[in-house]
Scaffold this active site. Structure first.
Site, PDB file in Angstrom:
ATOM      1  CG  ASP A 294      73.981   2.083  18.609  1.00  0.00           C
ATOM      2  OD1 ASP A 294      73.746   2.902  19.532  1.00  0.00           O
ATOM      3  OD2 ASP A 294      75.128   1.769  18.266  1.00  0.00           O
TER       4      ASP A 294
ATOM      5  CG  ASP B 154      53.291   4.200  44.853  1.00  0.00           C
ATOM      6  OD1 ASP B 154      53.811   3.066  44.828  1.00  0.00           O
ATOM      7  OD2 ASP B 154      52.139   4.436  44.445  1.00  0.00           O
TER       8      ASP B 154
ATOM      9  CG  HIS C 222      43.540   6.354  44.067  1.00  0.00           C
ATOM     10  ND1 HIS C 222      43.577   5.312  44.964  1.00  0.00           N
ATOM     11  CD2 HIS C 222      44.261   7.358  44.640  1.00  0.00           C
ATOM     12  CE1 HIS C 222      44.313   5.653  46.005  1.00  0.00           C
ATOM     13  NE2 HIS C 222      44.724   6.898  45.853  1.00  0.00           N
TER      14      HIS C 222
ATOM     15  CD  GLU D 248      50.467   0.654  46.734  1.00  0.00           C
ATOM     16  OE1 GLU D 248      51.324   1.542  46.520  1.00  0.00           O
ATOM     17  OE2 GLU D 248      49.887   0.040  45.820  1.00  0.00           O
TER      18      GLU D 248
ATOM     19  NE  ARG E   6      49.581   5.905  46.361  1.00  0.00           N
ATOM     20  CZ  ARG E   6      49.883   6.984  45.654  1.00  0.00           C
ATOM     21  NH1 ARG E   6      49.034   8.020  45.608  1.00  0.00           N
ATOM     22  NH2 ARG E   6      51.024   7.087  44.998  1.00  0.00           N
TER      23      ARG E   6
ATOM     24  CD  GLU F 109      47.278   1.520  45.467  1.00  0.00           C
ATOM     25  OE1 GLU F 109      47.847   2.610  45.286  1.00  0.00           O
ATOM     26  OE2 GLU F 109      47.458   0.519  44.759  1.00  0.00           O
TER      27      GLU F 109
ATOM     28  CG  ASP G  66      52.269  -0.957  44.273  1.00  0.00           C
ATOM     29  OD1 ASP G  66      52.839   0.119  44.526  1.00  0.00           O
ATOM     30  OD2 ASP G  66      51.165  -1.028  43.678  1.00  0.00           O
TER      31      ASP G  66
ATOM     32  CE1 TYR H  41      47.288  10.660  47.114  1.00  0.00           C
ATOM     33  CE2 TYR H  41      44.966  10.105  46.845  1.00  0.00           C
ATOM     34  CZ  TYR H  41      46.278   9.710  46.988  1.00  0.00           C
ATOM     35  OH  TYR H  41      46.593   8.379  47.010  1.00  0.00           O
TER      36      TYR H  41
ATOM     37  CG  HIS I  66      46.597  -2.310  41.861  1.00  0.00           C
ATOM     38  ND1 HIS I  66      47.735  -3.066  41.809  1.00  0.00           N
ATOM     39  CD2 HIS I  66      46.968  -1.122  42.416  1.00  0.00           C
ATOM     40  CE1 HIS I  66      48.756  -2.363  42.287  1.00  0.00           C
ATOM     41  NE2 HIS I  66      48.318  -1.179  42.676  1.00  0.00           N
TER      42      HIS I  66
ATOM     43  CG  HIS J 215      50.496   7.217  38.947  1.00  0.00           C
ATOM     44  ND1 HIS J 215      50.004   6.301  38.051  1.00  0.00           N
ATOM     45  CD2 HIS J 215      50.293   6.667  40.160  1.00  0.00           C
ATOM     46  CE1 HIS J 215      49.520   5.254  38.701  1.00  0.00           C
ATOM     47  NE2 HIS J 215      49.684   5.455  39.991  1.00  0.00           N
TER      48      HIS J 215
ATOM     49  CG  HIS K 294      48.425  -1.237  37.983  1.00  0.00           C
ATOM     50  ND1 HIS K 294      48.282  -0.023  37.371  1.00  0.00           N
ATOM     51  CD2 HIS K 294      48.750  -0.945  39.262  1.00  0.00           C
ATOM     52  CE1 HIS K 294      48.506   0.954  38.236  1.00  0.00           C
ATOM     53  NE2 HIS K 294      48.805   0.418  39.387  1.00  0.00           N
TER      54      HIS K 294
HETATM   55  N1  GLY Z   1      52.434   2.260  42.095  1.00  0.00           N
HETATM   56  C1  GLY Z   1      51.244   2.424  41.388  1.00  0.00           C
HETATM   57  C2  GLY Z   1      50.112   2.022  42.210  1.00  0.00           C
HETATM   58  O1  GLY Z   1      50.212   2.015  43.409  1.00  0.00           O
HETATM   59  O2  GLY Z   1      49.089   1.642  41.719  1.00  0.00           O
HETATM   60 MN    MN Z   2      49.429   0.135  43.900  1.00  0.00          MN
HETATM   61 MN    MN Z   3      51.980   1.973  44.531  1.00  0.00          MN
END
Ligand code: GLY
Ligand code: MN
Ligand code: MN
Length: 437
Positions: free
Chosen positions: A32, A253, A343, A401, A399, A377, A264, A381, A347, A236, A354
């Site tokens: 529940d 991240d 990637h 960002e 990374r 970002e 982000d 890798y 975004h 991720h 996103h």
């Molecule tokens: N945190 C997910 C991205 O950077 O897109």
């Molecule tokens: Mn991002």
């Molecule tokens: Mn991110």
């Protein structure tokens, strides 16, 4: 109070149209117990209401009811468990509706609001159960054709209007994004300061998210990624379970959510406070790409041009470090860089991490305009065992960002409170190491 964004949406709706925008619903986690509730961003954007199980009906051509809310009524026996609700009275008093009703009467009343409309603005495919309600409503209207009723003949997706509005943030929204970014940055600084080899990834996750909450964020905007060593190379990764070893890089991240808006940020740093030579080389390649892209941001630039520039800078670095065979032009053309950079460079960012908004319009990639907000970002890798990769480069995932607002003449980096220069990171970590002995 009716929100300015709702008025703006009404002005942009097609003639003789009615929009139906449902809120998010509670989702069962087990037995529940529900998952933590998060309002639907479109619904919150238009209404500012954070309760579940509501529906907004927006009917600009209606003679009296241009904005109708269906909400959960106040019920003492439920409120005692889950808190006070605005209820039907509150929907009018606090949220500016012209009329409000118990959500239980939606099936009975919705056909009346749609009967005269030429166009229904509704986004199918998000809520299966609600889709069925809409279809049943349309069917019931069509069955009344002999009494002179037909109902909307055209159905259009309101997000064509709504998401274009959400893509271009106003001053108030940018203010909230700045707050989200500042809180996110504080979380990253705290994690850098607390990091010691031997800790577990989840301990740094806790430090980061504690700092978010402590500073008034509702929590993380998405599951925090805290990876060390090999895990820095998983884009991720968010199980955050492993021990952080001496000599590892740590990639975090994580972003805070503040009043419905997301930060982000990614930062990468050495667990022991000192980059190795190979770590630093990769780090600087990514940092160059990050800085180069940010320096290009201004109105009139194509969103795609930013990604292409990041690819160029990263490909040049990979070739000059001997990690990919040149020439750079071929690395780009054949996309061999994708072995290490797989990637996109960014975004849209807003109420969703996103965020909504098209990247490609009918003819071409989107051109930046003031008020657009997005991430920059780039990353590299380098997983252990990658073909031809020298051992000193094993398990280096980097990374970097940042969150960027397009201004009238350039860019505002709203995540500048957390260092990214490698010397500054080492300095910050050294200070906290010497405090703790
Ligand atoms: N945190 C997910 C991205 O950077 O897109
Ligand atoms: Mn991002
Ligand atoms: Mn991110």
């Amino acid at each position: 109070m009716r929100l300015a964004r709702l008025n703006e949406f009404m002005e942009k709706m097609p003639p003789e149209s009615v929009a139906v925008i449902p809120s998010a619903r509670e989702v069962r986690r087990n037995a529940d117990t529900d998952y933590e509730f998060r309002q639907d961003s479109d619904f919150f954007f238009l209404t500012g209401i954070s309760e579940p199980d509501c529906v907004a009906v927006i009917a600009p051509s209606h003679p009296h009811h241009r904005y109708i809310l269906f909400v959960r009524p106040r019920r003492r026996e439920e409120e005692i468990w889950t808190g006070i609700r605005a209820g039907v009275e509150g929907a009018v008093r606090d949220f500016g509706a012209d009329a409000a009703f118990d959500i239980a009467s939606l099936g009975e009343l919705l056909p009346g609001y749609l009967a005269e409309a030429e166009t229904l603005c509704y986004r199918f495919g998000l809520h299966d159960k609600f889709d069925a309600t809409i279809i049943a409503t349309l069917r019931s209207l069509r069955e009344r054709i002999r009494s002179g009723v037909y109902g909307p003949a055209t159905i259009t997706d309101p997000s064509l209007i709504l998401h274009e509005m959400r893509l271009r943030k106003n001053e108030e929204e940018i203010g909230k994004l700045r707050r989200a970014a500042r809180i996110s940055a504080a979380g990253h600084v705290a994690a850098m300061q607390e990091c010691r080899p031997g800790m577990f990834e989840y301990e740094l996750e806790a430090v980061t998210e504690y700092t978010f909450r402590k500073n008034g964020a509702t929590g993380p905007a998405y599951p925090s990624i805290v990876g060390s060593g090999f895990n820095t190379t998983i884009l991720h990764y968010n199980t955050n379970q492993e021990r952080i070893d001496d000599g590892d890089l740590v990639l975090i991240d994580a972003g805070a959510e503040f009043e419905g808006f997301c930060g982000d940020i990614t930062r990468t740093f050495p667990a022991n406070g000192r980059f190795t030579r190979a770590q630093q080389a990769i780090y600087e390649a990514v940092l160059n790409a990050n800085r180069e892209v940010i320096s290009m941001v201004r109105p009139g630039v194509s969103f795609m041009a930013l990604h292409l520039r990041a690819v160029e800078v990263l490909a040049e670095s990979l070739v000059s470090l001997g990690l990919l065979a040149g020439p750079t032009s071929e690395v780009i053309e054949r996309e061999t860089y994708r072995r290490y950079f797989m990637h996109r460079t960014g975004h849209w960012l807003g109420m969703d991490v996103h965020d909504v908004g098209r990247y490609h319009t009918r003819d071409d990639w989107r051109i930046l305009e003031p008020g657009m907000v997005f991430t920059v970002e780039p990353g590299l890798y380098l997983a252990a065992g990658s073909e031809g990769l020298p051992q000193e480069f094993f398990n280096i995932g980097v990374r970097i960002e940042d969150d960027v607002v397009v201004t009238q003449s350039g860019a505002e980096v709203i995540t500048a409170d957390v260092p990214k220069d490698p010397r500054e990171i080492e300095e910050l970590m050294k200070k906290s190491l010497s405090v703790s002995g």
